[in-house]
Design an enzyme around this catalytic site. Structure first.
Site, PDB file in Angstrom:
ATOM      1  N   HIS A 234       2.487  -8.193  -1.014  1.00  0.00           N
ATOM      2  CA  HIS A 234       2.750  -7.214   0.191  1.00  0.00           C
ATOM      3  C   HIS A 234       2.303  -5.721  -0.031  1.00  0.00           C
ATOM      4  O   HIS A 234       2.334  -4.922  -0.842  1.00  0.00           O
ATOM      5  CB  HIS A 234       4.227  -6.756  -0.296  1.00  0.00           C
TER       6      HIS A 234
ATOM      7  N   HIS B 174      -0.105  -3.339   2.726  1.00  0.00           N
ATOM      8  CA  HIS B 174      -0.710  -2.861   3.976  1.00  0.00           C
ATOM      9  C   HIS B 174      -2.112  -2.145   3.721  1.00  0.00           C
ATOM     10  O   HIS B 174      -2.282  -1.296   2.916  1.00  0.00           O
ATOM     11  CB  HIS B 174       0.047  -1.928   4.641  1.00  0.00           C
TER      12      HIS B 174
ATOM     13  N   HIS C  83       8.767  -8.582   7.800  1.00  0.00           N
ATOM     14  CA  HIS C  83       9.607  -7.456   7.083  1.00  0.00           C
ATOM     15  C   HIS C  83      11.054  -7.652   7.588  1.00  0.00           C
ATOM     16  O   HIS C  83      11.383  -7.525   8.900  1.00  0.00           O
ATOM     17  CB  HIS C  83       8.889  -6.165   7.541  1.00  0.00           C
TER      18      HIS C  83
ATOM     19  N   GLU D  31      14.822  -4.156   4.935  1.00  0.00           N
ATOM     20  CA  GLU D  31      14.150  -2.876   4.131  1.00  0.00           C
ATOM     21  C   GLU D  31      15.208  -1.760   4.748  1.00  0.00           C
ATOM     22  O   GLU D  31      16.040  -1.475   3.904  1.00  0.00           O
ATOM     23  CB  GLU D  31      12.874  -2.455   4.522  1.00  0.00           C
TER      24      GLU D  31
ATOM     25  N   ASP E 152       3.047  -2.148  -1.400  1.00  0.00           N
ATOM     26  CA  ASP E 152       3.308  -1.772   0.072  1.00  0.00           C
ATOM     27  C   ASP E 152       2.205  -0.968   0.479  1.00  0.00           C
ATOM     28  O   ASP E 152       1.326  -1.354   1.079  1.00  0.00           O
ATOM     29  CB  ASP E 152       4.769  -1.166   0.218  1.00  0.00           C
ATOM     30  N   ASP E 153       2.414   0.444   0.311  1.00  0.00           N
ATOM     31  CA  ASP E 153       1.379   1.243   0.961  1.00  0.00           C
ATOM     32  C   ASP E 153       1.093   2.311  -0.426  1.00  0.00           C
ATOM     33  O   ASP E 153       1.486   3.451  -0.336  1.00  0.00           O
ATOM     34  CB  ASP E 153       1.960   2.271   2.070  1.00  0.00           C
TER      35      ASP E 153
HETATM   36  N1  HPA Z   1       7.857  -1.033   6.340  1.00  0.00           N
HETATM   37  C1  HPA Z   1       7.635  -1.450   7.865  1.00  0.00           C
HETATM   38  N2  HPA Z   1       6.251  -0.986   8.335  1.00  0.00           N
HETATM   39  C2  HPA Z   1       5.192  -0.745   7.284  1.00  0.00           C
HETATM   40  C3  HPA Z   1       5.560  -0.586   6.059  1.00  0.00           C
HETATM   41  C4  HPA Z   1       6.796  -0.775   5.385  1.00  0.00           C
HETATM   42  O1  HPA Z   1       7.180  -0.702   4.379  1.00  0.00           O
HETATM   43  N3  HPA Z   1       4.373  -0.202   5.547  1.00  0.00           N
HETATM   44  C5  HPA Z   1       3.361   0.072   6.417  1.00  0.00           C
HETATM   45  N4  HPA Z   1       3.930  -0.536   7.747  1.00  0.00           N
HETATM   46 ZN    ZN Z   2       5.443  -3.167   3.964  1.00  0.00          ZN
END
Ligand code: HPA
Ligand code: ZN
Length: 339
Positions: free
Chosen positions: A14, A16, A194, A197, A275-276
């Site tokens: 996971h 991006h 996703h 969350e 994630d990011d």
């Molecule tokens: N959630 C949803 N969209 C996203 C995320 C995330 O954590 N990171 C980049 N786009």
């Molecule tokens: Zn994500």
């Protein structure tokens, strides 16, 4: 423990790629391409990384992505991430990319994917890091726009293993994209999404039942539906959990409150991911280290998390077996006290 984490062979599921854009590279690319950013220094960008929820992050994330223009930019972004993978002992990574973030600014789909795949090929050849690419549809945009993006991806079918769903979750349920995902599966793509969350546990059920996903990205709100947790365990549906992201976006107040360990103990196939990483304060190694500290994870827990990721990856049997052997060897080294 920190030494054992550093040595652990990791699989990231996971990530991006646009979320791995470090402020320094952001400024370098802005200068290269003549893009004006809403921040005047690297420090000012970092100060902007104080988020109250998913949307407040996405606004900054899309602004940052505007510096990515040429094939070389997408290559350099991906190559920088792969260097971090090497330091963190990531052996295999499955990368999300958001083509609509770029095509809606007039950047060609081919420019984006050519740059990313050129770096991934070099990562395989020069660093021994295997990878897969997952195309994410932006769920705040229409299903028609997602379908048009899927059509642009068809010539690149052999380079894209799966399609996914990201961006603003609340108000954009998986069912909105059922038709697009039906078509994607018909074209031979695997699916992920996703879900859970910020959105409710029901979005996880929809992703499983309507989109037939192989993994759930995040999924931490599953605990609000105990029957769903039972199902996730029975079907061993992997969750790609991102602990530091969840704290940064206020899904959990503190890392100590995170339900990762609770899910692991319940038998859910959870994995740790970043994630990011540029925006959320850490790559996968830092996510492991901070989670181990906050949740008192044991060596057994680390091994389980690492094995879960290998088993959840879209890998051929031979590579999967090789990575499981690397984890066995790591474990033996831990037992002999040299970890
Ligand atoms: N959630 C949803 N969209 C996203 C995320 C995330 O954590 N990171 C980049 N786009
Ligand atoms: Zn994500």
């Amino acid at each position: 423990m920190q030494e054992a984490i550093a040595r652990l062979p990791k699989v990231e599921l996971h990530l991006h790629i646009e979320g791995s854009l470090e402020p320094e590279l952001m400024f370098e690319l802005a200068a290269r391409n003549g893009v004006i950013l809403p921040w005047d220094s690297v420090e000012a960008v970092r100060r902007a990384y104080a988020f109250s929820d998913l949307q407040s992050f996405l606004d900054v994330y899309y602004a940052g992505a505007s510096v990515l223009v040429t094939e070389q930019d997408f290559h350099d972004l991906t190559w920088a991430y792969l260097q971090r993978c090497r330091s963190d002992k990531v052996r295999h990574t499955e990368i999300f990319f958001d083509p609509q973030t770029h095509t809606d600014r007039g950047i060609a789909f081919d420019t984006v994917i050519s740059g990313i795949t050129r770096a991934l090929d070099a990562g395989r050849d020069q660093l021994g890091i295997s990878s897969q690419l997952i195309l994410c549809f932006l769920r705040h945009l229409s299903a028609d726009a997602a379908m048009a993006t899927l059509e642009q991806a068809l010539p690149w079918k052999d380079r894209i293993v799966a399609v996914g769903l990201d961006s603003s979750e609340k108000g954009h349920p998986p069912e909105k994209f059922q038709h697009v995902f039906d078509r994607a599966r018909g074209e031979g793509f695997l699916t992920v999404a996703h879900a859970g969350e910020e959105g409710p546990a029901d979005y996880i059920r929809q992703a499983l039942d309507l989109l037939e996903v192989r993994r759930i990205d995040h999924g931490v709100r599953c605990v609000e539906d105990p029957e769903l947790v039972t199902r996730l365990v029975a079907e061993q549906v992997p969750l790609t959990v991102c602990p530091l992201s969840n704290v940064k976006l206020c899904v959990f107040e503190r890392l100590e409150d995170h339900n990762l360990k609770q899910l692991l103990d319940a038998g859910v196939c959870v994995t740790i991911n970043s994630d990011d990483p540029s925006y959320f304060g850490g790559y996968i190694g830092e996510n492991f280290a901070a989670s181990a500290e906050a949740l008192d994870l044991s060596i057994d827990d680390l091994e389980r998390l690492a094995r879960n990721a290998v088993n959840a990856a879209f890998l051929e049997t031979e590579r999967r077996d090789d990575l499981l052997i690397e984890i066995d060897q790591w474990r033996e080294r831990c037992e002999s006290g040299c970890a």
